[in-house]
Design a protein around this motif. Sequence first.
Motif, short mmCIF file in Angstrom:
data_model
loop_
_atom_site.label_atom_id
_atom_site.label_comp_id
_atom_site.label_asym_id
_atom_site.label_seq_id
_atom_site.Cartn_x
_atom_site.Cartn_y
_atom_site.Cartn_z
N GLU A 234 54.47 32.72 -14.33
CA GLU A 234 54.93 33.33 -15.40
C GLU A 234 57.25 32.67 -15.25
O GLU A 234 57.62 33.72 -14.34
CB GLU A 234 54.68 34.57 -15.51
N ALA A 235 57.59 31.98 -15.74
CA ALA A 235 59.21 32.95 -16.11
C ALA A 235 59.78 33.86 -17.48
O ALA A 235 58.18 33.80 -17.63
CB ALA A 235 59.51 31.74 -16.68
N VAL A 236 60.39 34.14 -16.98
CA VAL A 236 60.72 34.81 -18.54
C VAL A 236 60.48 34.54 -20.23
O VAL A 236 59.91 35.07 -20.33
CB VAL A 236 62.56 35.62 -18.27
N LYS A 237 61.44 32.98 -20.04
CA LYS A 237 60.47 32.38 -21.27
C LYS A 237 59.17 31.73 -21.21
O LYS A 237 59.05 31.70 -22.59
CB LYS A 237 62.55 31.71 -21.54
N THR A 238 59.32 31.89 -20.43
CA THR A 238 57.28 30.71 -20.78
C THR A 238 57.00 30.59 -19.59
O THR A 238 56.58 32.09 -18.52
CB THR A 238 58.48 29.09 -20.60
N VAL A 239 56.32 29.92 -19.47
CA VAL A 239 55.05 29.90 -18.92
C VAL A 239 54.14 29.04 -18.24
O VAL A 239 54.19 27.81 -18.94
CB VAL A 239 53.60 31.46 -18.74
N THR B 7 49.12 30.46 -12.18
CA THR B 7 50.13 30.56 -13.12
C THR B 7 51.59 30.52 -12.16
O THR B 7 51.50 31.40 -11.98
CB THR B 7 49.88 31.73 -13.93
N ASP C 150 64.68 32.18 -14.96
CA ASP C 150 63.79 32.64 -13.86
C ASP C 150 62.50 32.95 -13.90
O ASP C 150 61.50 33.59 -14.60
CB ASP C 150 64.34 34.53 -14.02
N VAL D 206 59.38 34.77 -12.82
CA VAL D 206 59.05 36.54 -12.55
C VAL D 206 57.73 36.98 -12.10
O VAL D 206 56.91 38.48 -11.67
CB VAL D 206 59.03 37.29 -13.45
N TYR D 207 57.24 35.97 -12.11
CA TYR D 207 55.73 36.44 -11.79
C TYR D 207 54.62 35.04 -11.90
O TYR D 207 54.52 34.50 -12.01
CB TYR D 207 54.45 37.70 -13.16
N ILE D 208 54.03 35.19 -9.93
CA ILE D 208 53.43 33.57 -9.72
C ILE D 208 51.51 34.27 -9.28
O ILE D 208 51.70 35.41 -8.41
CB ILE D 208 53.79 32.97 -8.28
N GLU D 209 50.78 33.63 -9.46
CA GLU D 209 49.11 33.82 -9.71
C GLU D 209 48.68 32.21 -8.97
O GLU D 209 48.75 31.71 -9.58
CB GLU D 209 48.99 34.42 -10.97
N ILE E 9 54.91 35.29 -3.51
CA ILE E 9 54.04 36.29 -5.16
C ILE E 9 54.50 37.73 -5.16
O ILE E 9 54.81 38.57 -5.76
CB ILE E 9 52.35 36.63 -4.22
N ALA E 10 55.42 38.12 -3.67
CA ALA E 10 55.83 40.08 -3.81
C ALA E 10 57.52 39.84 -4.67
O ALA E 10 57.88 40.61 -4.93
CB ALA E 10 56.24 40.15 -2.14
#
Lengths: 128, 369
Positions: free
Chosen positions: A59-64, A57, A36, A38-41, A83-84
């Motif tokens: 970012e997933a729940v467990k990893t980046v 970048t 999953d 959760v955050y994209i830069e 991004i949203a």
Amino acid sequence: MFPEECKYTKEHEWVFVEGDTAVIGISDYATGELGDIVYIELPDEGSQVHQMDPIGTIEAVKTVAELFSPVTGEIVEVNEAIIANPEIVNKDPYEEGWFIKVKLTDPEELDVLFSHEEYAEFLGEQEE
Amino acid sequence: MALKTPLYDSHVEWRGRMVDFAGFMMPVSFEGIVAEHERVRSQVGFFDVSHMGEIEITGPAAEEFADYVVSNRVKKMVPGQICYTVCCNDGGHVLDDLLVYKHSAERVLMVVNAVNTKKIFKHLSALRRDGVRVDNRSGQIGQIAVQGPASRDLLLESEFCAPVREALRNLEYYRFLTFDYRGGEVILSRTGYTGELGYEIYLQAEKAGAVWDELLEGGRERGAAPIGLGARDTLRFEPAYCLYGHELDESISPLEAGLSWVVKLKKGDFIGREALLVEKENGPERKLIGLELKDRGIPRQGFPVLQEGKEVGRVTSGTFSPTLRKALALALVKRSLPQEAGGLAVDIRGKGVPAQRIPIPFYQSHVND
């Protein structure tokens, strides 16, 4: 599992070329490995990127993971929707879940990328 | 070489993504960490926790011995009671956090982390005295955790729990009961690592597969599905339960990790007590706090925590909280950091992302529901 008309990288980005513009995203294999998201830069529109530079970048729940630019050029569009709502990338990595569009400086660079067939073979090796 | 738990075939059948964890092939996720997390918070999920270690202490001095090797009170417990505790070294640092099940004064079961099973077994074996037997039963015991608001009803409806239905209905948090299943002992406890109502089942390894299948199948209408280690971690993170290797290790004291409630300095001698007494007197060097990121990014273990640009501690665990929809972290920081400290940030790959201290637990547990 992944579109034939795209080119791919070892880092599991895909590139779809429309005229002089490359649409870039990450493959279904990558989203599966990440889980999953959760955050994209991502870099801003108008930024210059170079082939195989880290440009973002994921970012997933467990990893980046880092996003690498498969091509050189200017970013002409960033997908604000992912991004949203980063989960779009998990649901639809090849359509709604695209990352950026880059105006190509050097279309010949595309030759070093994997074809669909080569990427399939590469994934086969990863599984082993 | 990675070991397979008795439930390995089921994980493959359920298309789990398998990883090597503490020497075991374990599923990290099935349908996705967030979906699995939400399933346990709202319905019920099944965890294979057969990798956990089970060390049995028996003999006339079993209770005495157990009380000496862990920080919580074992002697005061009644049969059928469980306690959460830590096992410390002489320096008062944590060798492992564990559950102690008291069958009787002569029989005590310790349930330890998979990564520490060998270490703790060696440690206890070296300390063993007359009147005490220490057996590592990890290889013979399968363990299933059934967690979530529907867990009690699921078990009450099952054939498996039929012999203990009434006792199960009334089973309180941190209590267990035992019964016979096809000639082998079953321990059924009201415990877990999710912050939800939940139960853990210990049984002979060779019988674990059949019970897992039966309960999972019987619970399908209640939403039962297997849950991987990924969601196990996010589920324990929200109620701020410690995870060995993160909030606890051999350089951290239980007082720093916020576990003074399991350190009973007045109970009499136990390993690590002297060091912990001194530490309590002087005040622990660090404390465990909660942080919420105020900007985008995910804090991960080991990232520096900054105050006005200066390092004041490190993140021990951090993730995107599926329930709270926020990036949160647990961090060990200098005790001198004021309660209302401003100017906090987490250094995420060289970038200071503003953070705010927030109370832990992040999520109020429902274990007593």
